[in-house]
Scaffold this motif. Sequence first.
Motif, PDB file in Angstrom:
ATOM      1  N   ALA A 246      -8.651   0.130  -5.363  1.00  0.00           N
ATOM      2  CA  ALA A 246      -8.843   0.348  -3.929  1.00  0.00           C
ATOM      3  C   ALA A 246     -10.113   1.140  -3.653  1.00  0.00           C
ATOM      4  O   ALA A 246     -10.384   2.133  -4.320  1.00  0.00           O
ATOM      5  CB  ALA A 246      -7.629   1.071  -3.353  1.00  0.00           C
ATOM      6  N   LYS A 247     -10.857   0.689  -2.671  1.00  0.00           N
ATOM      7  CA  LYS A 247     -12.100   1.370  -2.304  1.00  0.00           C
ATOM      8  C   LYS A 247     -11.930   2.191  -1.028  1.00  0.00           C
ATOM      9  O   LYS A 247     -12.823   2.947  -0.650  1.00  0.00           O
ATOM     10  CB  LYS A 247     -13.226   0.348  -2.068  1.00  0.00           C
ATOM     11  N   THR A 248     -10.811   1.985  -0.347  1.00  0.00           N
ATOM     12  CA  THR A 248     -10.560   2.727   0.893  1.00  0.00           C
ATOM     13  C   THR A 248      -9.108   3.205   0.889  1.00  0.00           C
ATOM     14  O   THR A 248      -8.274   2.681   0.137  1.00  0.00           O
ATOM     15  CB  THR A 248     -10.763   1.846   2.137  1.00  0.00           C
ATOM     16  N   LEU A 249      -8.828   4.161   1.769  1.00  0.00           N
ATOM     17  CA  LEU A 249      -7.454   4.648   1.882  1.00  0.00           C
ATOM     18  C   LEU A 249      -6.520   3.557   2.386  1.00  0.00           C
ATOM     19  O   LEU A 249      -5.367   3.470   1.967  1.00  0.00           O
ATOM     20  CB  LEU A 249      -7.407   5.851   2.832  1.00  0.00           C
ATOM     21  N   LEU A 252      -5.616   1.470  -0.426  1.00  0.00           N
ATOM     22  CA  LEU A 252      -4.672   2.191  -1.287  1.00  0.00           C
ATOM     23  C   LEU A 252      -3.264   2.165  -0.674  1.00  0.00           C
ATOM     24  O   LEU A 252      -2.271   1.965  -1.382  1.00  0.00           O
ATOM     25  CB  LEU A 252      -5.146   3.641  -1.484  1.00  0.00           C
TER      26      LEU A 252
END
Lengths: 322, 524
Positions: A246-249, A252
């Motif tokens: 995941a690159k962003t919340l 995620l």
Amino acid sequence: MTLTVEMILKGTGIGPMQSVGQMQVIPIVAPADATDDDATYAPPQLEVGTSCYGSVALRNANDKPTIVPYGAGWVVEERAQDHAIGSGAFLQAGEHKVLGKAMCIQQSQPGLIARAKRAMTILPAKLRAKALAVRHVEQYNKLWEHITAFNTALGIDAAANLVTFLRSFAKELDEFVAEFELVPRQIGAIVLVGGEIVGVERAPSAAYFAATWEPLVRVCYGSLAIAAGRSRATPPATRLPLITGAKTLEALRSALAELRTREEVLTQQLMSFVRPLRLERADRADDTLDDAQLWTVAGMRLGGQVVIAGDAVKYASLVAAN
Amino acid sequence: MTDMTMVTDVRAPMSGWAPTCEPAALARATVAFLDAASTAFGRATAYNTREEGQAAELAVHEALLRLDRGLYALLLTLPGVTDRARQVGVKNLLGVKGDTTIGADVERRVLSHLVAELPATRVFKLFVALRAGDEKAGIQRANNARTRKLILRVILGSSKVELWAVKYRTKMAEALTHAWGQRTTSILRSILGRSVETWSDKEQAIVRKALDRFARDVEKARACVAFVLRASVATSLPLLSAYEAAKTDLSLGKRLPLEVLEGIRSTFHKDVKKETVLALAKDSLTTGQKMQVQRRAAEAGVDVRMDVAEYDAVRLYLYAFEMGMTREILEALVAKARVTALQVRLRLGYGRIGILLDASASMTGSREQPLRPMATALALRDVLAHAAEATIVRAGGDGDGMLVRPSGATSLAEGLVELLVARVDAVFVLSDGYENGPAGRFAEVVAAVRAIGISTPIYHLNPVFAAESKGVRQLAQDGAVTLPVRAPEALGLGFVRGLLETDPARGLAQLADIALPQLLGKEA
């Protein structure tokens, strides 16, 4: 007569799986409208004493009948021979009963247990099965050989003394109690160790289960988790890892939600596996109370005792056959 | 005491305080000390035997004592330091000679302060331990002039000397006998058993030297010493008179402490019911007793008034768990949280925070102290919520209001993500560290968060310590800081502990800043 786990769990639901180390627990919960006041059986809070080796005197101090779990044991502080029982038993409210086919679990320790309210333990799963198998044998030292083998397998003192095991792994055993938490209306559990189903518990009420869960998770199933932890360091396959790039919340969060869904599917798959498991009943009941009977049951994967009243299974405690 | 000269004297040496050794080494010793001083209770735990635990704990004390005796003494005064640590500290300062960076005068005041902060029962236990040593408690004997003077100053100089005389009669006699020795004690008993007019010059000199010079109120101290040494002499002191009178008429002992009156009842008035004693002593109950006897008093129909403002937040939550939440308790909790938050806010340094409250079943804690972890977590939540703009997420638990009862499993990972999505400046996780949904998921999420590049600080405040549970458990080895916090008042200390690990010199200076007002505040 053939029983299935499906019959044992009839009318119950499940909660989210809890997972710590090698052990995992799927909570079995009662319907939302169930109350403990409906329960026929009180938790097994007993006065316990011994007057000779191989015999245990029990008194049910409750105002309701109770079911004493098979493989129950009493490990006392004072210098006295600790004892356990093979078969479970019914006790009427206030009833005093002497179980003459009990067994010593602390070789070479003299002394008798003075009658008093005592905390109950439940034998390690492997010893519990052995104790149940010899429930009709009247011999105070009938479990010693198995305790010795059990201790030896765990690399501790080979004497037939269960206290050695309890002391050697006290830290781990205590932690199991805090790690696996009761959920509201919990009346049972499916227990996995190392990814394998090793136990099915069904209690008559949440209060009964709360009273027996500590000795079950601490010693009975905890012993299996300790053994499993010694042979494998990695988590079981049934403990799904969070693997995400995941690159962003938000990503995620989605990955976590997806993982939860997979865990729920896995739990349902495990339940689908355990529900049809079959159990054969012994020829005769081990104890009777009014219309309820205590039966020993065994199948290819699980064995233990159940209480059946009419068509309903009120209580079951099954551990892995191997 | 309101002695401004003394305040100046204390401040002077500290204003120039600086580490006397390499700051990083001192910071490491200080961190170890803070952990031990806030978590060790000198008892066996699931991890260690009592002997193992004590050996490690005492080694930590001694390491800091050797490195910087002055800092060691000051840190013992910090909020959150256990009574046990203070007992060991007093023993160390009395039993080990050495130069101090804060000066001998300040150290003497620290000693007096430490003893004054201990509950009376622990004070007398400490005195007995100093006399004979207490192997079980890991305290070696310290029998020197400083020790003896401290004992006399604390007992005879106390405003509570009369209360202590009736409440701890035997222990007080033992402590005084230790300070004076058998011979002097015997002489004093003989002198005090007679009226002052019959004392010779020599006897007057003995009393002045041994007793009067330590006393806050000479006449009262003499009467109390005579009482505890069982010198038969009439007294007009109210508690001592009541004690004697109650032996024949229990109602005359109504001003005596509850336990003393119960003792007299069980010996001299066996036919009188316990409830009668409670009714008689209801106006002389201590703050703690007023809370403890509420249920018993209600059952006995005795009206025991308690002022909820007198209790700390953790005790109020424990009381609310037992007796139910009331508007009065709720308002007291909010007021206390506001006050403590004022102290915490400056050190917190965050405008918007996230609070992740673990209210799962394991927060019930041990049988010995049921619900204490949950009560502590709730009190911490309140303070944090008043110290910054807070978003609160709860995992598990029952209840909609401020009072949350622990229940259910522990799954903290989703809550953490939720708080981070809310873009808070820092996250505070209030948890005992037992995670099962599944274990390790929180650490997995922290690792994923850090991999994304989010550096929001995550603090795990753990209210469960060795004696109540199994030591402080971490939720994540990396990416989150675990701080042991046993009370909201110790929150500031927790943050400084974190600073000690990242900026030792600044952390040490901040610690001194916290410790000094503690000492001054209590003396002022």
